[in-house]
Design an enzyme around this catalytic site. Structure first.
Site, short mmCIF file in Angstrom:
data_model
loop_
_atom_site.label_atom_id
_atom_site.label_comp_id
_atom_site.label_asym_id
_atom_site.label_seq_id
_atom_site.Cartn_x
_atom_site.Cartn_y
_atom_site.Cartn_z
N LYS A 126 -1.35 7.04 -23.69
CA LYS A 126 -0.89 7.33 -25.05
C LYS A 126 0.63 7.10 -25.10
O LYS A 126 1.06 5.97 -25.16
CB LYS A 126 -1.27 8.76 -25.45
CG LYS A 126 -2.76 8.93 -25.74
CD LYS A 126 -3.60 9.12 -24.51
CE LYS A 126 -5.03 9.48 -24.82
NZ LYS A 126 -5.63 10.36 -23.82
N TYR A 169 0.83 -1.20 0.00
CA TYR A 169 0.00 0.00 0.00
C TYR A 169 0.87 1.25 0.00
O TYR A 169 0.64 2.19 -0.75
CB TYR A 169 -0.91 -0.01 1.23
CG TYR A 169 -1.97 1.08 1.22
CD1 TYR A 169 -3.26 0.79 0.77
CD2 TYR A 169 -1.67 2.37 1.64
CE1 TYR A 169 -4.23 1.78 0.75
CE2 TYR A 169 -2.64 3.37 1.61
CZ TYR A 169 -3.92 3.07 1.16
OH TYR A 169 -4.87 4.04 1.14
N ASP A 200 -0.49 19.71 -21.20
CA ASP A 200 -1.29 18.50 -21.25
C ASP A 200 -0.49 17.59 -22.18
O ASP A 200 -0.51 17.73 -23.39
CB ASP A 200 -2.68 18.83 -21.81
CG ASP A 200 -3.58 17.61 -21.92
OD1 ASP A 200 -3.07 16.49 -21.73
OD2 ASP A 200 -4.77 17.78 -22.21
N PHE A 246 -8.63 19.49 -24.62
CA PHE A 246 -9.19 18.16 -24.84
C PHE A 246 -10.54 18.13 -24.11
O PHE A 246 -10.75 18.90 -23.19
CB PHE A 246 -8.23 17.11 -24.26
CG PHE A 246 -8.71 15.70 -24.43
CD1 PHE A 246 -8.77 15.13 -25.69
CD2 PHE A 246 -9.10 14.93 -23.34
CE1 PHE A 246 -9.23 13.83 -25.85
CE2 PHE A 246 -9.55 13.64 -23.49
CZ PHE A 246 -9.61 13.09 -24.75
N ASP A 247 -11.47 17.26 -24.51
CA ASP A 247 -12.82 17.38 -23.93
C ASP A 247 -12.85 17.22 -22.41
O ASP A 247 -13.57 17.94 -21.73
CB ASP A 247 -13.86 16.49 -24.64
CG ASP A 247 -13.46 15.03 -24.75
OD1 ASP A 247 -12.47 14.64 -24.10
OD2 ASP A 247 -14.13 14.29 -25.48
N HIS A 261 -23.25 10.96 -27.77
CA HIS A 261 -22.59 10.16 -28.81
C HIS A 261 -22.18 8.77 -28.35
O HIS A 261 -21.95 7.89 -29.15
CB HIS A 261 -21.42 10.90 -29.45
CG HIS A 261 -20.37 11.40 -28.50
ND1 HIS A 261 -20.60 12.40 -27.60
CD2 HIS A 261 -19.09 11.03 -28.32
CE1 HIS A 261 -19.49 12.63 -26.92
NE2 HIS A 261 -18.56 11.81 -27.33
N ALA A 296 -0.02 14.27 -23.05
CA ALA A 296 -0.32 12.88 -23.41
C ALA A 296 0.59 12.35 -24.53
O ALA A 296 0.99 11.19 -24.52
CB ALA A 296 -1.79 12.76 -23.82
C1 LIG Z 1 -6.61 11.18 -23.44
C2 LIG Z 1 -6.34 12.59 -23.15
C3 LIG Z 1 -6.69 13.17 -21.93
C4 LIG Z 1 -7.47 12.44 -20.86
O1 LIG Z 1 -6.82 11.34 -20.40
P1 LIG Z 1 -7.56 9.98 -19.94
O2 LIG Z 1 -6.42 9.07 -19.67
O3 LIG Z 1 -8.45 9.55 -21.04
O4 LIG Z 1 -8.31 10.33 -18.71
C5 LIG Z 1 -6.36 14.49 -21.74
N1 LIG Z 1 -5.75 15.22 -22.68
C6 LIG Z 1 -5.40 14.70 -23.87
C7 LIG Z 1 -4.70 15.54 -24.87
C8 LIG Z 1 -5.70 13.37 -24.15
O5 LIG Z 1 -5.38 12.87 -25.34
#
Ligand SMILES: *Cc1c(COP(=O)(O)O)cnc(C)c1O
Length: 455
Positions: free
Chosen positions: A255, A69, A212, A121-122, A447, A214
């Site tokens: 990613k 843990y 951000d 990103f959304d 969607h 990813a």
């Molecule tokens: C996928 C993604 C996120 C969110 O990450 P999750 O792992 O799906 O929660 C945030 N910003 C970008 C640019 C992404 O591609």
């Protein structure tokens, strides 16, 4: 171009269905490919998130998972990796990208604050809104034109940033974000020069800059290939330089982390780090595991280094481009230049006879599945059309796109040939594709569960 810089040691057999079966499957799924079982898909290009194939070293890493843990060995390995690869002083693991966003914005964003980004990103946009903030997209105008050629189409428009700061005041902007690469805008990269310019402005006003991140390695690879002065630097060096301009980052490691689950929130500010840990314990778990198992942390440590391999990146970005070029050669309208993780098809030009009220994006994804058992993501009117609160009028998105998203190290270029040939066949017979009407929709995020019937 190089071939896959790996050989295949384990395989996952794919089911091949016939057209009759797919007709039935599609009908049962309400013509929404999100509702099809993955097993019934031959080539799945819905997303590159969490769909990577792990390497032998990542799988071996699972075996040294320490499931304690508190203080598991894999955390300390990951801590070392994050310091060496990204260069930030502090970090916490999270179970994916969005909890990192949630925690950062819980601490930073107050009601009425503005959070600029090249393009949110959304989930980042939604988390800003959730805290009462206002997400603002300040990407350069070229990003909104699928045919505009620009080597760094993900760049932030620095004039728009200065104008916003002047208009609302720096005290209303708790942080500036840059998404690398710009997922929502086609996976287009951001240049080092642009990052430096944004950094200069944020420093001037005392506003922290977060990435951000990813697809940080794909962004660094594009800088190496396209930006003057970086051709002889290694991707690892470029990543360190990029991160050096930021005060921290959120990262979905699903990613470029090359893992199936995982995320992180990194920063240099000790005071912020102390607050982050409190929220993390509430939402994700103890700071040495953050919602993940020890074995997941280990796979991530390995993935964060593997992704810097330039043979891998050349092949990876090359594979996406390979698919894009095949489509382009046959006149299929795609978004250009092709980004790092996906090829986007421009439905306004592909299906000009279907109005946005009849969901050309979904009409295409349904047709693609029927034709070849291939699944893609509908990112047009199906996902983004919304009703104006006042007038009741439906507002349709500027871009009507379908994303063919390529998972990392999963499909070969023979798969890409099948995808290209199927899309080209649809393009040649595009007049036969018909629009759809909605027969069921949920009140939010429709969607995911919407059902259609052909017109
Ligand atoms: C996928 C993604 C996120 C969110 O990450 P999750 O792992 O799906 O929660 C945030 N910003 C970008 C640019 C992404 O591609």
């Amino acid at each position: 171009m190089i071939a896959e810089p790996y050989r295949i040691k384990v395989v996952e057999p794919l089911k091949i269905t016939n057209r009759e079966e797919r007709e039935e499957i599609l009908k049962n799924a309400g013509y929404n490919v999100m509702l099809i079982k993955a097993e019934d898909v031959y080539i799945d290009l819905l997303t590159d998130s969490g769909t990577s194939a792990m390497s032998q070293n990542q799988w071996a890493g699972l075996m040294v998972g320490d499931e304690s843990y508190a203080g598991c060995r894999n955390f300390y390995h990951l801590e070392k990796t994050v310091k060496e690869v990204l260069g930030f002083k502090y970090f916490v693991p999270t179970h994916q990208g969005r909890p990192a966003e949630n925690i950062l914005f819980r601490i930073k964003v107050k009601k009425g604050d503005y959070v600029p980004n090249n393009m949110h990103f959304d989930t980042t946009g939604a988390h800003v809104l959730d805290k009462g903030g206002i997400p603002v997209n300040l990407v350069i105008d070229e990003a909104y034109d699928p045919q505009a050629l620009h080597p760094f189409k993900g760049n932030m428009d620095v004039k728009k940033l200065r104008d916003l700061i002047k208009k609302v005041g720096p005290e209303k902007i708790p942080l500036v974000m840059i998404t690398i690469t710009n997922n929502t805008g086609g996976g287009e990269p951001v240049s080092m020069e642009n990052i430096k310019e944004v950094k200069k402005i944020t420093e001037e006003y005392g506003i922290p800059l977060f990435f951000d991140a990813a697809r940080f390695a794909e962004n660094a690879y594009f800088i190496k290939k396209r930006e003057k002065g970086y051709e002889n630097k290694s991707v690892a060096e470029i990543v360190r330089e990029m991160m050096g301009y930021a005060d921290g980052c959120t990262m979905s490691c699903k990613k470029d982390g090359l893992v199936n689950i995982g995320g992180l929130l990194a920063m240099n500010d000790k005071e912020l780090f102390e607050k982050v840990k409190q929220h993390l314990i509430l939402l994700e778990g103890f700071p040495t595991y953050g919602g993940l198992a020890g074995r997941d942390l280990e796979a991530l440590s390995v993935g964060l280094r593997e992704v810097l391999d330039e043979n891998y990146l050349e092949w990876r970005v090359g594979q996406v481009k390979y698919l894009g070029n095949k489509l382009k050669e046959e006149g299929v309208p795609i978004m250009e230049p092709v980004g790092g993780h996906a090829v986007y098809i421009d439905l306004k030009r592909f299906l000009p006879h279907i109005p946005q009220s009849q969901f050309p994006d979904n009409a295409f994804t349904a047709a693609l599945y029927l034709e070849g058992g291939i699944r893609a993501a509908a990112l047009g009117s199906t996902a983004f059309a919304r009703k104006d609160e006042k007038t009741g009028e439906i507002i349709y998105p500027k871009l009507e796109l379908v994303r063919l998203t390529i998972p990392r190290r999963v499909y070969t270029n023979s798969h890409m040939d099948v995808v290209a040939n199927t899309v080209i066949k649809l393009y040649k017979n595009r007049d036969k594709i018909r629009g759809l009407k909605i027969v069921y929709e949920a009140p939010v995020l429709r969607h995911f569960t919407v059902r259609f019937e052909p017109l």
